[in-house]
Write a protein that holds these residues in place. Sequence first.
Motif, PDB file in Angstrom:
ATOM      1  N   TYR A   3       0.824  -1.207   0.000  1.00  0.00           N
ATOM      2  CA  TYR A   3       0.000   0.000   0.000  1.00  0.00           C
ATOM      3  C   TYR A   3       0.859   1.258   0.000  1.00  0.00           C
ATOM      4  CZ  TYR A   3      -4.511  -2.268   0.413  1.00  0.00           C
ATOM      5  OH  TYR A   3      -5.643  -2.985   0.138  1.00  0.00           O
ATOM      6  N   GLN A  34      -0.988   4.314  -2.252  1.00  0.00           N
ATOM      7  CA  GLN A  34      -0.871   5.501  -1.396  1.00  0.00           C
ATOM      8  C   GLN A  34       0.007   6.581  -2.008  1.00  0.00           C
ATOM      9  OE1 GLN A  34       0.180   4.359   2.609  1.00  0.00           O
ATOM     10  NE2 GLN A  34      -1.844   3.509   3.005  1.00  0.00           N
ATOM     11  N   ALA A  46     -11.820   3.138  -4.015  1.00  0.00           N
ATOM     12  CA  ALA A  46     -10.660   3.985  -4.304  1.00  0.00           C
ATOM     13  C   ALA A  46     -10.940   4.952  -5.446  1.00  0.00           C
ATOM     14  CB  ALA A  46      -9.447   3.121  -4.627  1.00  0.00           C
ATOM     15  N   ASP A  67      -6.336   4.358   1.052  1.00  0.00           N
ATOM     16  CA  ASP A  67      -5.750   5.383   0.182  1.00  0.00           C
ATOM     17  C   ASP A  67      -6.090   6.804   0.632  1.00  0.00           C
ATOM     18  OD1 ASP A  67      -8.437   5.252  -0.270  1.00  0.00           O
ATOM     19  OD2 ASP A  67      -8.309   5.229  -2.455  1.00  0.00           O
TER      20      ASP A  67
END
Length: 265
Positions: free
Chosen positions: A87, A92, A116, A148
Motif C-alpha cells: 500500500y 498511497q 478507491a 488510500d
Amino acid sequence: MSEVVLYDKQDRIVTITLNKPETRNALSKDLCEALVSAVRKADDDVGVSCVILAASGKSFSSGGNLHEIKAMTAEQNMTPLQIEQWYKTGIQQIPLAMADISVPVIAAVNGHAIGAGNDLATMCDMRIAGEDAIFAESFLRVGIIPGDGGAWLLPRLIGQARANQMLFTGEFIDAHKALDYGLVSEVLPGDKLLERARELAGMVVGLPPLAIRKTKELVRTAQSVTLKENLDQAALFQGVLQQLEDHQEAIDAILEKRKPVFRGK
C-alpha cells in the motif's frame, strides 16, 4: 499495448485520462504508477496551470483491482508487513502526489467512482459529475478499509455525519445526491462533462499563473494550520505577488476595460 494513462497538454491545461476501460479503470499497479508519473510530470511543468482528471469508457474508476488484492493472500501468501508496504509504495503514492501538485485539479467523473475511485475524486480540487455518475465508499463490502486516504479526505469534504454514512454502509449514491452532499459542485449530461471541465480549466488558466499556484498552496496548508498562521502565510504571499508584473497587468486591464495578458512574471 495502449497506454494505461493518457497525457495531453494544450495551452496551459493538461488532461490526464485513465485508460483501462476493460477493467472500468480499476486502480491496478500499472495504472497507479502511470497516474502518479503523470501527476508528477504536470506538477514539474511550469507551463501548466490546471489539470483535468478524466476517464475513458463507462466508468471513472471501479476502485482497487480485486484480482490483485485477492492474489496478495490467496496466491502470493503476503505477510501483513508485505501488504503494508504494498500500500505504501503503491496506491498511497496517488494521494501523496495529488496533495503535492501545485495547480488545481478538476475531476470529470463519469459512471462509477467506487471505493478507491471515489477517493480519487476526493483528491481533486474541483469535482463535476455526469448524470450517470455513481459514488460509493464500498471498502467494507469486501472486508477492508479505505487504504488510500478516503477516511481522511471524505469527512473534510462532506462532513463527518455524511462521510460516516457512506463509510459504514457502503451505500451507492447517485450524482444528484452527491451534489446535495457537496461531493461534487455540478451535475451535467454525460456528453457535456468534458466540455464543462475544459471550460472551468479555461477560466483557471485565464488567471495569473503564479497567483494560481499560491492560492492552491494557501488552501492546501489551511487544513493543518491555525487561522493566524494562514493569515501570516497570506500576507507573505501578497508581499510577493503584488510586486509582480501580472498583478499590475490585471489592475490595468480592469481599469482599461480590456483582456489581460499574463506572462507569469
